[in-house]
Write an enzyme that holds these catalytic residues in place. Structure first.
Site, mmCIF file in Angstrom:
data_model
loop_
_atom_site.group_PDB
_atom_site.id
_atom_site.type_symbol
_atom_site.label_atom_id
_atom_site.label_comp_id
_atom_site.label_asym_id
_atom_site.label_seq_id
_atom_site.Cartn_x
_atom_site.Cartn_y
_atom_site.Cartn_z
ATOM 1 N NE ARG A 68 106.738 53.610 45.673
ATOM 2 C CZ ARG A 68 107.608 52.636 45.402
ATOM 3 N NH1 ARG A 68 108.776 52.911 44.870
ATOM 4 N NH2 ARG A 68 107.302 51.380 45.645
ATOM 5 C CG HIS A 183 118.189 46.023 45.049
ATOM 6 N ND1 HIS A 183 116.852 46.076 45.347
ATOM 7 C CD2 HIS A 183 118.318 45.015 44.162
ATOM 8 C CE1 HIS A 183 116.213 45.137 44.673
ATOM 9 N NE2 HIS A 183 117.074 44.484 43.944
ATOM 10 C CG ASP A 336 112.421 47.516 50.460
ATOM 11 O OD1 ASP A 336 112.292 48.633 49.913
ATOM 12 O OD2 ASP A 336 112.586 46.458 49.813
#
Ligand SMILES: [Zn+2]
Length: 462
Positions: A68, A183, A336
Site C-alpha cells: 500500500r 490477475h 495476496d
C-alpha cells in the site's frame, strides 16, 4: 555481525534436496555451513539457538503482497507490512504496483526501494505495472522499470483486457527477462460480480463472478506465452477450469505458471452465507481441526472479510486447486495480502473493497490443508514458498546453499494457536481467520543473518 548457530533442527532445503536433522551456521549475513561441520566451524563466540523439534528452511518468499505504499498508508505501510511478513515467517515479499500513484515509473520504484531499505524489516522486491496508471491502455516503460530494479510486471488488481497490448507486454518482458504476472479477470464476463456465481450467489441475491471470467484469461495467457515465449504467471488461481488449462499447457512445455492462496483452498463460497451454513456444507471436511475444538470462528452472512477477488469458489473448485497443488500444476503459494481499513470493509457487501490480509496465517493454513491433510510432503510445501518463487523471479534467494544470504525461517509445523485480532502486526485487520484454531507457526525469522522476529513463549501458568 555475530555468528549464529542453529542446532538440532529438521533442516529442509528443497533446492539442495536436503532434509536432515542437522545444524546451520550463519555468519556475516551469509550461510557459512550446513551439516555436521557447522558446529565445528562455529566460532566460540557464536550465539546458539536450539531448534530441536522445529523446521529450519530457507526464508519464505511471498510473491504477492500489497504493501500500500505509496499513497494508501492508512491501510498498511512498509513498516507494518514487513512486520506482518516477519511474524508469518516471511523473509522476502514482492509488492504489487496498484498503489497511489501506481508503480509505473522508475521514480516510484526507487522511492519504494529506498523506503523499504530504511523501514522494512524483511526484503521487499518491487513489481512494475504493465500499463501506465494500470489503466490497460498504454504500456508502461518496461525497460526503465527493469533498470530501476523491478522483478516482474503485473497490473494486479486489474487485468489487461486488450489482447494485443498484453502481447506487446509479453514481447517487451521477454526482451528484458522479466516474467509477466496476470490477475486473470475478463471484465465482460465478470462485470460487477462480487462473489462466485453459483448456488450461494443466487440464494444471497449477490451478483455473480463466474469461474469462466478467470478461465478465459488463463487460456489467453497460455496462448500468448506460447506465441511470444515470455514467462507468464497466473496469479491467485481460484477455478477448476484454470487448473485444467494450466496442467495441459505445462505438459506441452508452455512457459506458464500459477499460484494459489490459502483462502481459496481453505474456504468455499458457502462462507459468504455465514458460518452456520459454511460449517454445515463444507467446513467440517475443510477444517476438522477447527470444528472439533470449539473455537470461536463464527461470522454472520454477508461478512465482507469473505469478499476477495477472485472470489471464494465452490467445493469442486477448491478441490481442484488442492489437486493442482498436489501434482505440481500449481508450483507457488502466496497470500495476496490485501489490507483494508475497518471503515472501508464495514459497509454493504456490494460496496466493500475486495481482499483480505494473509501474511500471518498463510503458513499455518497451507500446512493444515496440504501437509497435515497429507496431500503433499513438507519439502514440497517449502519449495512452493522458497525455490519455486525465487526461480520464477530470478531472485538469488530461496536456498540454504553455503554463501547464500542468511534468510532463514524456523517454524513449528505442529504448534496449535489461535489467530487473535489484537496480536496482528498488520495495520489492517480484515482477515476472515480471527478466532480460528490454526496448526503451524513461525518461531523465528532471520533476514540477512539478523533475527527480525522471535515467537515469545506463552507466559507460564502459575
Ligand atoms: Zn489480484
Amino acid at each position: 555481525m555475530a555468528a549464529l548457530l542453529l542446532t538440532g533442527g529438521r533442516v529442509v532445503d528443497p533446492a539442495n534436496r536436503l532434509d536432515a536433522k542437522t545444524d546451520v551456521l550463519i555468519s556475516e549475513g551469509k550461510i557459512t555451513a550446513v551439516g555436521a561441520e557447522a558446529a565445528k566451524k562455529a566460532p566460540r563466540v557464536a550465539e546458539r539457538m536450539a531448534v530441536t523439534g522445529l523446521v529450519v528452511c530457507p526464508g519464505l518468499i511471498d510473491l504477492h503482497v500489497h504493501l500500500r505504499e505509496p499513497g494508501q498508508t492508512s491501510k498498511e505501510t512498509l513498516a507494518t507490512g514487513t512486520a506482518a511478513a516477519a511474524r508469518g515467517g516471511f523473509t522476502s515479499v514482492v509488492c504489487m504496483p496498484n498503489t497511489s500513484p501506481a508503480i509505473d515509473n522508475a521514480g516510484t520504484v526507487a522511492l519504494i526501494r529506498e523506503r523499504a531499505a530504511q523501514q522494512g524489516i524483511v526484503n521487499v522486491f518491487v513489481t512494475g505495472a504493465i500499463s501506465k496508471g494500470i489503466a490497460g491502455e498504454e504500456l508502461a516503460p518496461i525497460g526503465g522499470l527493469k533498470r530501476a530494479g523491478i522483478v516482474a510486471i503485473t497490473d494486479d488488481g486489474h487485468c489487461v483486457q486488450n489482447n494485443d497490448l498484453m502481447r506487446r507486454a509479453c514481447e517487451y518482458a521477454k526482451m528484458f527477462d522479466l516474467p509477466v504476472m496476470d490477475h486473470c479477470q475478463d471484465y465482460s464476463l465478470v462485470t460487477d460480480g462480487v462473489m462466485h456465481e453459483g448456488y450461494w450467489s443466487t440464494v444471497l441475491g449477490l451478483r455473480g463472478w463466474p469461474a469462466a471470467g478467470e478461465e478465459v484469461m488463463v487460456a489467453r495467457n497460455i496462448l500468448l506465452a506460447e506465441l511470444t515465449g515470455a514467462k507468464v504467471h497466473c496469479q491467485h488461481l481460484s477455478a477448476a477450469g484454470s487448473v485444467a488449462l494450466l496442467r495441459e499447457a505445462k505438459k506441452r512445455g508452455v512457459p506458464i505458471s500459477g499460484e494459489a492462496c490459502p483462502h481459496h483452498f481453505t474456504l468455499t463460497d458457502a462462507a459468504v452465507a455465514g458460518s452456520e451454513k459454511f460449517w454445515a456444507n463444507d467446513g467440517k471436511t475443510l477444517n476438522a481441526q477447527c470444528s472439533t475444538l470449539n473455537c470461536s470462528c463464527e461470522w454472520p452472512k454477508y461478512d465482507t472479510n469473505f469478499k476477495m477477488n477472485p472470489p471464494l469458489r465452490s467445493a469442486r473448485d477448491r478441490e481442484a486447486i488442492l489437486e493442482g497443488l498436489a501434482d505440481s500444476t500449481i508450483e507457488i503459494l502466496c497470500s495476496d495480502h490485501a489490507p483494508h481499513c475497518d471503515y472501508e470493509k464495514e459497509v454493504e457487501f456490494d460496496y466493500a473493497p475486495f481482499g483480505i490480509t494473509g501474511l500471518e496465517t498463510e503458513l499455518a493454513l497451507s500446512l493444515m490443508q496440504l501437509v497435515h491433510a497429507k496431500r503433499i510432503s513438507l519439502p514440497d510445501l517449502i519449495a512452493k514458498f522458497t525455490v519455486n518463487p525465487a526461480r520464477l523471479l530470478n531472485l538469488k534467494k530461496g536456498t540454504l546453499s553455503v554463501g547464500a544470504d542468511a534468510d532463514v525461517t524456523v517454524f513449528d509445523p505442529d504448534a496449535e494457536w489461535v489467530f487473535e485480532r489484537a496480536a496482528t502486526a498488520s495495520k489492517s485487520a480484515n482477515s476472515p481467520f480471527y478466532g480460528w484454531k490454526l496448526k503451524g507457526r513461525a518461531v523465528a525469522t532471520i533476514v540477512g543473518g539478523k533475527v527480525v522476529f522471535v515467537e515469545q513463549p506463552e507466559p507460564a501458568t502459575v
